[in-house]
Design a protein around this motif. Structure first.
Motif, PDB file in Angstrom:
ATOM      1  N   ILE A  45     -26.167   0.697 -38.432  1.00 48.33           N
ATOM      2  CA  ILE A  45     -25.984  -0.737 -38.700  1.00 48.33           C
ATOM      3  C   ILE A  45     -24.489  -1.018 -38.663  1.00 48.33           C
ATOM      4  CG2 ILE A  45     -26.281  -2.594 -40.358  1.00 48.33           C
ATOM      5  CD1 ILE A  45     -28.738  -1.183 -41.427  1.00 48.33           C
ATOM      6  N   LEU A  46     -24.066  -1.878 -37.715  1.00 51.73           N
ATOM      7  CA  LEU A  46     -22.664  -2.251 -37.583  1.00 51.73           C
ATOM      8  C   LEU A  46     -22.485  -3.659 -38.137  1.00 51.73           C
ATOM      9  CD1 LEU A  46     -21.967  -0.848 -33.999  1.00 51.73           C
ATOM     10  CD2 LEU A  46     -21.553   0.248 -36.212  1.00 51.73           C
ATOM     11  N   ARG A  47     -21.694  -3.764 -39.177  1.00 52.40           N
ATOM     12  CA  ARG A  47     -21.585  -5.006 -39.941  1.00 52.40           C
ATOM     13  C   ARG A  47     -20.379  -5.839 -39.517  1.00 52.40           C
ATOM     14  NH1 ARG A  47     -23.508  -1.005 -43.110  1.00 52.40           N
ATOM     15  NH2 ARG A  47     -25.373  -1.458 -44.342  1.00 52.40           N
ATOM     16  N   GLY A  48     -20.549  -7.182 -39.588  1.00 53.46           N
ATOM     17  CA  GLY A  48     -19.449  -8.092 -39.380  1.00 53.46           C
ATOM     18  C   GLY A  48     -18.578  -8.170 -40.623  1.00 53.46           C
ATOM     19  N   PRO A  49     -17.454  -8.861 -40.567  1.00 52.59           N
ATOM     20  CA  PRO A  49     -17.107  -9.761 -39.464  1.00 52.59           C
ATOM     21  C   PRO A  49     -16.377  -9.038 -38.342  1.00 52.59           C
ATOM     22  CG  PRO A  49     -15.501  -9.953 -41.219  1.00 52.59           C
ATOM     23  CD  PRO A  49     -16.528  -8.981 -41.708  1.00 52.59           C
ATOM     24  N   CYS A  50     -16.485  -9.619 -37.143  1.00 54.97           N
ATOM     25  CA  CYS A  50     -15.708  -9.145 -35.994  1.00 54.97           C
ATOM     26  C   CYS A  50     -15.376 -10.367 -35.149  1.00 54.97           C
ATOM     27  CB  CYS A  50     -16.490  -8.115 -35.188  1.00 54.97           C
ATOM     28  SG  CYS A  50     -15.577  -7.490 -33.750  1.00 54.97           S
ATOM     29  N   GLU A  51     -14.105 -10.788 -35.215  1.00 55.34           N
ATOM     30  CA  GLU A  51     -13.686 -12.004 -34.519  1.00 55.34           C
ATOM     31  C   GLU A  51     -13.851 -11.868 -33.011  1.00 55.34           C
ATOM     32  OE1 GLU A  51      -9.684 -14.827 -34.158  1.00 55.34           O
ATOM     33  OE2 GLU A  51      -9.810 -13.219 -35.659  1.00 55.34           O
ATOM     34  N   GLU A  52     -13.590 -10.659 -32.481  1.00 57.16           N
ATOM     35  CA  GLU A  52     -13.681 -10.440 -31.037  1.00 57.16           C
ATOM     36  C   GLU A  52     -15.091 -10.686 -30.514  1.00 57.16           C
ATOM     37  OE1 GLU A  52     -12.882  -6.851 -27.764  1.00 57.16           O
ATOM     38  OE2 GLU A  52     -12.646  -6.482 -29.916  1.00 57.16           O
ATOM     39  N   LEU A  53     -16.103 -10.358 -31.339  1.00 57.64           N
ATOM     40  CA  LEU A  53     -17.499 -10.521 -30.924  1.00 57.64           C
ATOM     41  C   LEU A  53     -18.093 -11.851 -31.372  1.00 57.64           C
ATOM     42  CD1 LEU A  53     -18.917  -6.969 -31.840  1.00 57.64           C
ATOM     43  CD2 LEU A  53     -18.062  -7.747 -29.619  1.00 57.64           C
ATOM     44  N   GLY A  54     -17.411 -12.532 -32.291  1.00 53.77           N
ATOM     45  CA  GLY A  54     -17.996 -13.730 -32.868  1.00 53.77           C
ATOM     46  C   GLY A  54     -19.070 -13.401 -33.887  1.00 53.77           C
ATOM     47  N   LEU A  55     -19.029 -12.191 -34.443  1.00 57.72           N
ATOM     48  CA  LEU A  55     -20.026 -11.746 -35.424  1.00 57.72           C
ATOM     49  C   LEU A  55     -19.545 -12.122 -36.816  1.00 57.72           C
ATOM     50  CD1 LEU A  55     -22.691 -10.076 -35.719  1.00 57.72           C
ATOM     51  CD2 LEU A  55     -21.224  -8.075 -36.093  1.00 57.72           C
ATOM     52  N   LEU A  56     -20.361 -12.895 -37.542  1.00 59.90           N
ATOM     53  CA  LEU A  56     -19.968 -13.394 -38.846  1.00 59.90           C
ATOM     54  C   LEU A  56     -20.031 -12.306 -39.915  1.00 59.90           C
ATOM     55  CD1 LEU A  56     -21.825 -16.839 -38.746  1.00 59.90           C
ATOM     56  CD2 LEU A  56     -19.448 -16.317 -38.122  1.00 59.90           C
ATOM     57  N   GLU A  57     -19.447 -12.610 -41.057  1.00 59.55           N
ATOM     58  CA  GLU A  57     -19.308 -11.626 -42.136  1.00 59.55           C
ATOM     59  C   GLU A  57     -20.652 -11.163 -42.674  1.00 59.55           C
ATOM     60  OE1 GLU A  57     -16.996 -11.062 -46.416  1.00 59.55           O
ATOM     61  OE2 GLU A  57     -16.808 -12.928 -45.276  1.00 59.55           O
TER      62      GLU A  57
END
Length: 486
Positions: free
Chosen positions: A111-123
């Motif tokens: 399980i890879l958790r956000g946030p990641c701004e590069e992917l647009g994946l929220l916290e």
């Protein structure tokens, strides 16, 4: 044994992935090796996806990833799943595979958790990554009767209908079966003076289905230190090996100080794929040994009661006795060394075990527990009818006994850290389960040898009883060594 395809979109294993690594998926299309799912799906459909990858070339399944378009099926956006939904999905993977497939393929999850701004994946969002290697135990058949596979142009599993392709899937099993059978049938060699000495061989495997591509990845220096037991915690009575050999197929640790080099001593062999085998000579007594060793054997709590069954009118003993009490202690000590090597190589999972016994014809096993004495009194002594035994029988990977370590118990009153407790509890669990198999090859039913010693579901209590037995056995061994009997 390598898989047909080791395709990976990443330059890291699944366990080492960071959420930022997912950005490469923007260049990776769906097809043979990759499948994107924006949302969670039913257990039935999950099982089809897992089986299709395992039956074909293996691959990667991603949840929480939206493909760019049908004409350009790369990863477009990463909306992710809510954290609680991601954890439920991982549970659904396990249960779905077990419930909907004839046998579950091997797979790994992350399980890879956000946030990641590069992917647009929220916290509060996560992407679930599943790696499914090509399976050597194919085909994995769905409960709907279908054998599913991947098709290059489709993201959905396709039911296989070609008879030749199905036959090839079944033939895939022949390779691991041949390797396992050859390993089991490769018996240890004994000198002429050892043809009557009982020997136990414990076959250990972490991956009998060849799914994980594990390797013996520690340095020679680390291997020698572990086998020679230089850094063992005081809470574990592990067995050091005074002779260590490094060879092309793995490691071999042997005890030779008390033995002639031509004799079989206690040893541990670890192969390059992390499978291993333990050899333990059994202390055997016949009528010529009884009077010399009886004074030391009577250090056992129940030996006097046990030996009454074999005394003849002239005061001599006619039967061969196999002392299994030391065997349990030897298994415990060697397992600690083996598990330490596995841990250094990144293994933290179940063990698959099979036990062989050689030269045990009519050798009566001795266990220092009261319930065993009661069993003998009522039913007579177990006596192996064959010289060599294998348990469980069979040569296929499925014939090995799988040993899991479930949730462990802890005892804050024990004078050791949680990490130390975990080491000894795992060791105790594996020791008990393997020793049950040893007893079976000697004809001792599970419930007999488990009743007094291994009755508790609490592994803390089991450890304490194993520790007490260890103290008695070591005292007897020392007495025998001082007298020259061993």
């Amino acid at each position: 044994m390598n898989h047909i395809s080791d395709f990976s979109p990443f330059n890291a294993s699944i366990g080492d992935l960071e959420v930022e690594n997912l950005s490469v998926l923007r260049e990776v299309e769906e097809g043979w090796y990759v499948d994107y799912k924006e949302a969670s799906i039913s257990a039935k459909r999950i099982a089809k996806s897992l089986a299709s990858f395992a039956n074909t070339y293996g691959g990667w399944l991603f949840f929480g990833v939206r493909e760019k378009s049908r004409s350009e099926p790369v990863a477009g956006e990463f909306p992710g799943l809510r954290s609680e939904e991601a954890h439920k999905l991982v549970e659904c993977l396990r249960h779905g595979a077990a419930a909907w497939l004839s046998h579950s393929p091997y797979f790994e999850t992350q399980i890879l958790r956000g946030p990641c701004e590069e992917l647009g994946l929220l916290e509060d969002k996560s992407v679930v990554v599943i790696f499914i290697p090509q399976s050597w135990s194919a085909p994995h058949i769905h409960k709907d009767g279908g054998i599913y596979r991947r098709v290059e142009s489709s993201s959905e599993p396709t039911k296989e209908s070609d008879r030749y392709a199905i036959e090839q899937l079944f033939k895939r099993r022949e390779t691991p079966n041949k390797i396992i059978k050859k390993w089991i049938k490769r018996k240890p060699e004994f000198s002429d003076s050892e043809v009557e000495r009982p020997v136990i061989r414990v076959l250990l495997d972490v991956d009998p289905f060849f799914n994980k591509n594990l390797n013996l990845s520690i340095s020679e220096k680390e291997a020698v230190e572990i086998l020679k037991n230089r850094n063992a915690p005081s809470v574990v009575e592990s067995i050091p090996f005074d002779t260590v050999q490094l060879h092309a197929s793995g490691l071999l640790g042997s005890q030779t100080r008390a033995n002639n080099f031509e004799s079989t001593g206690v040893s541990l062999k670890v192969n390059s794929d992390l499978s291993g085998e333990i050899l333990i000579p059994i202390n055997r007594m016949d009528h010529a040994d009884f009077h010399a060793q009886r004074i030391y054997m009577e250090e056992y709590e129940h030996f006097s009661e046990f030996s009454k069954n074999f005394r003849c009118d002239d005061g001599y003993y006619r039967n061969k006795i196999a002392d299994l009490n030391y065997t349990m202690i030897a298994i415990s000590g060697i397992l600690y060394v083996y598990m330490n090597i596995l841990s250094k190589c990144g293994w933290k999972d179940e063990l698959y075990v099979k036990v062989q016994a050689f030269n045990i014809w009519r050798a009566i096993p001795f266990l220092d527990v009261q319930y065993y004495m009661d069993w003998i009194e009522e039913h007579g002594c177990p006596m192996p009818p064959h010289n060599n035994e294998l348990f469980p029988s069979g040569y296929a990977p499925e014939s090995f006994v799988k040993i899991n370590c479930d949730e462990l118990s802890y005892d804050d009153s024990m004078d050791m850290s949680r990490e130390q407790q975990e080491a000894v509890m795992y060791n105790t669990k594996y020791t008990i389960e393997i020793f049950k198999l040893v007893c079976r090859v000697f004809g001792v039913p599970d419930f007999v040898q488990a009743r007094d010693f291994m009755h508790s579901d609490n592994n803390v209590e089991n450890y304490k009883q194993l520790r007490d037995l260890r103290s008695r056995v070591f005292r007897i061994i020392e007495l025998n060594r001082r007298s020259g009997a061993l």
